[in-house]
Design a protein around this motif. Structure first.
Motif, short mmCIF file in Angstrom:
data_model
loop_
_atom_site.label_atom_id
_atom_site.label_comp_id
_atom_site.label_asym_id
_atom_site.label_seq_id
_atom_site.Cartn_x
_atom_site.Cartn_y
_atom_site.Cartn_z
N PRO A 1 -6.25 -21.42 37.27
CA PRO A 1 -5.56 -20.17 37.58
C PRO A 1 -4.04 -20.36 37.56
O PRO A 1 -3.54 -21.44 37.88
N PRO A 2 -3.31 -19.30 37.23
CA PRO A 2 -1.85 -19.43 37.11
C PRO A 2 -1.12 -19.49 38.45
O PRO A 2 0.10 -19.71 38.46
N ASP A 3 -1.82 -19.24 39.56
CA ASP A 3 -1.13 -19.19 40.86
C ASP A 3 -1.07 -20.55 41.56
O ASP A 3 -0.81 -20.62 42.75
N ILE A 4 -1.32 -21.62 40.83
CA ILE A 4 -1.22 -22.96 41.43
C ILE A 4 0.24 -23.26 41.75
O ILE A 4 1.15 -22.93 40.98
N GLY A 5 0.47 -23.91 42.88
CA GLY A 5 1.83 -24.22 43.29
C GLY A 5 2.52 -25.20 42.34
O GLY A 5 1.86 -26.00 41.65
N PRO A 6 3.85 -25.16 42.26
CA PRO A 6 4.59 -26.06 41.37
C PRO A 6 4.31 -27.54 41.62
O PRO A 6 4.16 -28.30 40.66
N PRO A 7 4.22 -28.02 42.87
CA PRO A 7 3.91 -29.45 43.06
C PRO A 7 2.56 -29.84 42.46
O PRO A 7 2.43 -30.93 41.87
N ALA A 8 1.56 -28.97 42.60
CA ALA A 8 0.25 -29.27 42.04
C ALA A 8 0.31 -29.27 40.51
O ALA A 8 -0.33 -30.12 39.86
N GLN A 9 1.04 -28.34 39.93
CA GLN A 9 1.16 -28.32 38.48
C GLN A 9 1.84 -29.57 37.95
O GLN A 9 1.43 -30.14 36.93
N ARG A 10 2.88 -30.02 38.66
CA ARG A 10 3.55 -31.24 38.22
C ARG A 10 2.63 -32.45 38.32
O ARG A 10 2.65 -33.33 37.46
N ALA A 11 1.84 -32.50 39.40
CA ALA A 11 0.92 -33.63 39.56
C ALA A 11 -0.11 -33.65 38.43
O ALA A 11 -0.42 -34.71 37.88
N LEU A 12 -0.63 -32.50 38.07
CA LEU A 12 -1.60 -32.43 36.98
C LEU A 12 -0.96 -32.84 35.64
O LEU A 12 -1.55 -33.60 34.86
N TYR A 13 0.23 -32.36 35.41
CA TYR A 13 0.93 -32.68 34.16
C TYR A 13 1.21 -34.18 34.06
O TYR A 13 0.95 -34.81 33.03
#
Length: 374
Positions: free
Chosen positions: A272-284
């Motif tokens: 989902p697009p509403d994931i927080g920025p820290p979580a997105q960075r961790a995934l990336y």
């Protein structure tokens, strides 16, 4: 910040002592009548002793008691009692000294007149003098409390200053750790790709000049990775948890990362697009590190990047799996900090990070974080 001292505290101590002795002498002078040499001697001793009342407060007070008994004086014993109260923390001692002064002042002199003296008046005068003696005692205790409070405020200010220093050092340490992590994730990703591509071109090239140029590029890339390893180790030496740096990658950049990874890789799944920025960075960063390791340690392998979300919606993550290598890997140096950094990222988000070989000889990296991780 140090509070400004009051004007009376800036007067030199010898000047104050001389003034106290002078006032005590004047008090004795106005109290003299037809007293004999013994009374004058005790009064003189009491006045002179006030000059050393700061060093021997209790002894000086006791020396003023005979004069208080023989003469109607108050300043010398009050000054000695005030100094004693300012320096002593024994309330029992202060009460005893106040009672002794009241007894000495209320008792008739000579003492053989005690039987013929009006006992009621003596008792009244005793309690009156005792109440009066409470003034220097309370004033001395007040100044003592004021000094203690001022000292405590200085200690608190020093502690706060030390705390601010520790906080600044902790912030600097976290910045260093995050800088080390970002340097590894970004620079190592690009330089290792250059080294891998240069190594492959060196093997395939036929022209000697091209082979030499590619060899130089690969050698410089390897040296850069080695220098990066030392720099990352140095930065991480005093690091802590991460702080924010900008700009930062998001899930929208994953497809481009997989496409330019230099290996055959597929990206499946959606989040989902509403994931927080820290979580997105961790995934990336997890995908980036995993693909970099595939290029370096598993040449010819293919990889699958799968974004997933738990059935109950409480957790999400990414799993990167690669097949076994099809040719020997090139001897590239590693910073040995990539998986450590990914594990730290997961812990910061209350998640978990797992990595290890698969049954068919490949390798799997898995990141799991709470769905509402900040």
């Amino acid at each position: 910040m140090t509070a400004r001292r009051p004007w009376w505290a800036r007067v030199p101590a010898p000047v104050v002592d001389a003034l106290v002795v002078a006032v005590a002498v004047a008090d004795v002078w106005f109290s003299l009548g037809d007293e004999g040499g013994v009374e004058l001697a005790t009064a003189a001793l009491a006045c002179v002793a006030l000059a050393v009342r700061r060093r021997f407060p209790l002894a000086v007070f006791l020396l003023t008691l005979p004069a208080s008994l023989m003469l109607d004086i108050v300043f010398a014993p009050f000054a000695a009692l005030f100094t004693l109260a300012e320096r002593s923390r024994s309330r029992r001692l202060l009460i005893t000294c106040a009672v002794l002064f009241a007894l000495a002042s209320a008792a008739p002199w000579p003492l053989d007149e005690l039987a013929s003296h009006d006992r009621t008046w003596t008792l009244v005068y005793f309690f009156y003098t005792l109440a009066t003696a409470a003034t220097p005692v309370l004033l001395g205790q007040l100044l003592q409390a004021r000094g203690d409070l001022a000292g405590r405020l200085v200690e608190i200010e020093e502690a706060r200053e030390h705390e601010r220093l520790l906080h600044s050092q902790a912030v600097l340490a976290r910045e260093r750790a995050q800088l080390a992590r970002e340097m590894h994730d970004v620079v190592s990703h690009q330089v290792s790709l250059i080294a891998v591509q240069a190594g492959a071109l060196q093997v395939a090239a036929q022209d000697p000049d091209i082979k030499e140029g590619v060899r130089t590029i690969r050698s410089l890339s390897v040296d850069t990775l080695d220098e990066l390893r030392h720099m990352v180790t140095l930065l991480r030496a005093s690091g802590g948890h991460a702080t924010e740096l900008t700009p930062q990658p998001t899930l929208a950049d994953l497809r481009g990362l997989v496409a330019t990874s230099g290996i055959t890789a597929d990206l499946t799944g959606e989040l989902p697009p509403d994931i927080g920025p820290p979580a997105q960075r961790a995934l990336y960063r997890t995908v980036q590190e995993a693909l970099t390791n595939v290029r370096k340690h598993a040449p010819g392998a293919t990889a699958t990047v799968r974004l997933w979300r738990a059935d109950d919606g409480a957790a999400l993550g990414v799993t990167v799996t690669n097949t076994p290598p099809t040719r020997p890997s090139l001897p590239l140096p590693g910073s040995q900090q990539g998986l450590v950094g990914l594990r730290e990222r997961a812990e910061l988000l209350d998640g978990t990070f797992e990595s290890g070989p698969t049954a068919d000889g490949g390798y799997r990296v898995r990141l799991r974080i709470p769905a509402r991780a900040d």
